[in-house]
Design a protein around this motif. Structure first.
Motif, PDB file in Angstrom:
ATOM      1  N   ALA A  35     -10.335  -7.604  -6.754  1.00 30.61           N
ATOM      2  CA  ALA A  35     -11.185  -6.439  -6.583  1.00 30.61           C
ATOM      3  C   ALA A  35     -10.742  -5.583  -5.399  1.00 30.61           C
ATOM      4  O   ALA A  35     -11.035  -4.400  -5.347  1.00 30.61           O
ATOM      5  CB  ALA A  35     -12.631  -6.865  -6.393  1.00 30.61           C
ATOM      6  N   GLU A  36     -10.037  -6.159  -4.440  1.00 31.13           N
ATOM      7  CA  GLU A  36      -9.570  -5.424  -3.269  1.00 31.13           C
ATOM      8  C   GLU A  36      -8.225  -4.771  -3.563  1.00 31.13           C
ATOM      9  O   GLU A  36      -7.488  -5.220  -4.430  1.00 31.13           O
ATOM     10  CB  GLU A  36      -9.403  -6.380  -2.086  1.00 31.13           C
ATOM     11  CG  GLU A  36     -10.692  -7.039  -1.658  1.00 31.13           C
ATOM     12  CD  GLU A  36     -10.473  -8.026  -0.536  1.00 31.13           C
ATOM     13  OE1 GLU A  36      -9.407  -8.006   0.077  1.00 31.13           O
ATOM     14  OE2 GLU A  36     -11.381  -8.822  -0.297  1.00 31.13           O
ATOM     15  N   PRO A  37      -7.888  -3.700  -2.839  1.00 26.10           N
ATOM     16  CA  PRO A  37      -6.556  -3.117  -3.001  1.00 26.10           C
ATOM     17  C   PRO A  37      -5.474  -4.141  -2.697  1.00 26.10           C
ATOM     18  O   PRO A  37      -5.604  -4.936  -1.773  1.00 26.10           O
ATOM     19  CB  PRO A  37      -6.525  -1.985  -1.969  1.00 26.10           C
ATOM     20  CG  PRO A  37      -7.955  -1.667  -1.722  1.00 26.10           C
ATOM     21  CD  PRO A  37      -8.705  -2.946  -1.916  1.00 26.10           C
ATOM     22  N   VAL A  38      -4.421  -4.123  -3.480  1.00 27.30           N
ATOM     23  CA  VAL A  38      -3.405  -5.157  -3.373  1.00 27.30           C
ATOM     24  C   VAL A  38      -2.300  -4.769  -2.393  1.00 27.30           C
ATOM     25  O   VAL A  38      -1.932  -5.542  -1.530  1.00 27.30           O
ATOM     26  CB  VAL A  38      -2.802  -5.443  -4.770  1.00 27.30           C
ATOM     27  CG1 VAL A  38      -1.724  -6.494  -4.685  1.00 27.30           C
ATOM     28  CG2 VAL A  38      -3.892  -5.882  -5.731  1.00 27.30           C
ATOM     29  N   THR A  39      -1.786  -3.583  -2.534  1.00 32.49           N
ATOM     30  CA  THR A  39      -0.644  -3.189  -1.704  1.00 32.49           C
ATOM     31  C   THR A  39      -1.113  -2.386  -0.495  1.00 32.49           C
ATOM     32  O   THR A  39      -2.238  -1.898  -0.444  1.00 32.49           O
ATOM     33  CB  THR A  39       0.344  -2.329  -2.509  1.00 32.49           C
ATOM     34  OG1 THR A  39      -0.311  -1.118  -2.890  1.00 32.49           O
ATOM     35  CG2 THR A  39       0.828  -3.066  -3.740  1.00 32.49           C
ATOM     36  N   GLN A  40      -0.213  -2.242   0.457  1.00 33.15           N
ATOM     37  CA  GLN A  40      -0.520  -1.488   1.672  1.00 33.15           C
ATOM     38  C   GLN A  40      -0.793  -0.020   1.353  1.00 33.15           C
ATOM     39  O   GLN A  40      -1.686   0.590   1.939  1.00 33.15           O
ATOM     40  CB  GLN A  40       0.638  -1.617   2.665  1.00 33.15           C
ATOM     41  CG  GLN A  40       0.348  -1.014   4.018  1.00 33.15           C
ATOM     42  CD  GLN A  40      -0.756  -1.754   4.756  1.00 33.15           C
ATOM     43  OE1 GLN A  40      -0.891  -2.960   4.636  1.00 33.15           O
ATOM     44  NE2 GLN A  40      -1.552  -1.029   5.512  1.00 33.15           N
ATOM     45  N   ILE A  41      -0.056   0.544   0.407  1.00 26.95           N
ATOM     46  CA  ILE A  41      -0.256   1.951   0.057  1.00 26.95           C
ATOM     47  C   ILE A  41      -1.629   2.147  -0.585  1.00 26.95           C
ATOM     48  O   ILE A  41      -2.295   3.169  -0.356  1.00 26.95           O
ATOM     49  CB  ILE A  41       0.871   2.495  -0.852  1.00 26.95           C
ATOM     50  CG1 ILE A  41       0.806   4.012  -0.980  1.00 26.95           C
ATOM     51  CG2 ILE A  41       0.851   1.873  -2.210  1.00 26.95           C
ATOM     52  CD1 ILE A  41       1.176   4.748   0.258  1.00 26.95           C
ATOM     53  N   GLU A  42      -2.096   1.174  -1.368  1.00 30.65           N
ATOM     54  CA  GLU A  42      -3.423   1.280  -1.970  1.00 30.65           C
ATOM     55  C   GLU A  42      -4.509   1.180  -0.904  1.00 30.65           C
ATOM     56  O   GLU A  42      -5.526   1.873  -0.968  1.00 30.65           O
ATOM     57  CB  GLU A  42      -3.613   0.207  -3.034  1.00 30.65           C
ATOM     58  CG  GLU A  42      -2.777   0.457  -4.275  1.00 30.65           C
ATOM     59  CD  GLU A  42      -2.825  -0.697  -5.252  1.00 30.65           C
ATOM     60  OE1 GLU A  42      -3.196  -1.821  -4.864  1.00 30.65           O
ATOM     61  OE2 GLU A  42      -2.479  -0.472  -6.415  1.00 30.65           O
ATOM     62  N   LYS A  43      -4.291   0.337   0.094  1.00 33.16           N
ATOM     63  CA  LYS A  43      -5.248   0.230   1.200  1.00 33.16           C
ATOM     64  C   LYS A  43      -5.301   1.539   1.972  1.00 33.16           C
ATOM     65  O   LYS A  43      -6.370   2.030   2.324  1.00 33.16           O
ATOM     66  CB  LYS A  43      -4.867  -0.909   2.139  1.00 33.16           C
ATOM     67  CG  LYS A  43      -5.048  -2.284   1.539  1.00 33.16           C
ATOM     68  CD  LYS A  43      -4.607  -3.341   2.525  1.00 33.16           C
ATOM     69  CE  LYS A  43      -4.671  -4.723   1.939  1.00 33.16           C
ATOM     70  NZ  LYS A  43      -4.203  -5.748   2.874  1.00 33.16           N
ATOM     71  N   THR A  44      -4.133   2.111   2.231  1.00 34.65           N
ATOM     72  CA  THR A  44      -4.054   3.368   2.963  1.00 34.65           C
ATOM     73  C   THR A  44      -4.717   4.490   2.171  1.00 34.65           C
ATOM     74  O   THR A  44      -5.465   5.305   2.725  1.00 34.65           O
ATOM     75  CB  THR A  44      -2.587   3.723   3.250  1.00 34.65           C
ATOM     76  OG1 THR A  44      -1.995   2.642   3.982  1.00 34.65           O
ATOM     77  CG2 THR A  44      -2.467   5.003   4.044  1.00 34.65           C
ATOM     78  N   THR A  45      -4.477   4.526   0.877  1.00 31.76           N
ATOM     79  CA  THR A  45      -5.076   5.550   0.024  1.00 31.76           C
ATOM     80  C   THR A  45      -6.598   5.428   0.020  1.00 31.76           C
ATOM     81  O   THR A  45      -7.314   6.431   0.123  1.00 31.76           O
ATOM     82  CB  THR A  45      -4.530   5.429  -1.408  1.00 31.76           C
ATOM     83  OG1 THR A  45      -3.110   5.584  -1.365  1.00 31.76           O
ATOM     84  CG2 THR A  45      -5.137   6.476  -2.327  1.00 31.76           C
ATOM     85  N   ALA A  46      -7.106   4.203  -0.084  1.00 31.10           N
ATOM     86  CA  ALA A  46      -8.547   3.993  -0.086  1.00 31.10           C
ATOM     87  C   ALA A  46      -9.166   4.441   1.237  1.00 31.10           C
ATOM     88  O   ALA A  46     -10.221   5.087   1.258  1.00 31.10           O
ATOM     89  CB  ALA A  46      -8.866   2.526  -0.355  1.00 31.10           C
TER      90      ALA A  46
END
Length: 79
Positions: A35-46
């Protein structure tokens, strides 16, 4: 005198239907993490989307306050 294991487990109900084995968790650890963002770019985007949403809300709130103050000052809000 130290309590024995039987004394400690006297109030615990027996588990049924699993053959005495520990019960399996209802949600696996791998499914819980998806359920959490997987990659660093997805975390940054969120995080970037969250910040932009917060800024847009703050801007809209400030605009509404200024509009209400302007209408109260000019008397144009009650025609």
């Amino acid at each position: 005198m130290k309590p024995t294991l039987e004394d400690l487990l006297a109030g615990v109900p027996a588990q049924e239907g699993n053959g005495g084995k520990p019960l399996a968790p209802s949600v696996s650890a791998s499914k819980a993490k998806t359920a959490e963002p997987v990659t660093q770019i997805e975390k940054t985007t969120a995080n970037a989307k969250r910040v932009l949403d917060e800024e847009a809300k703050a801007h809209a709130d400030k605009t509404a306050q200024l509009k209400a103050a302007r209408e109260a000052r000019d008397g144009t809000g009650q025609n």
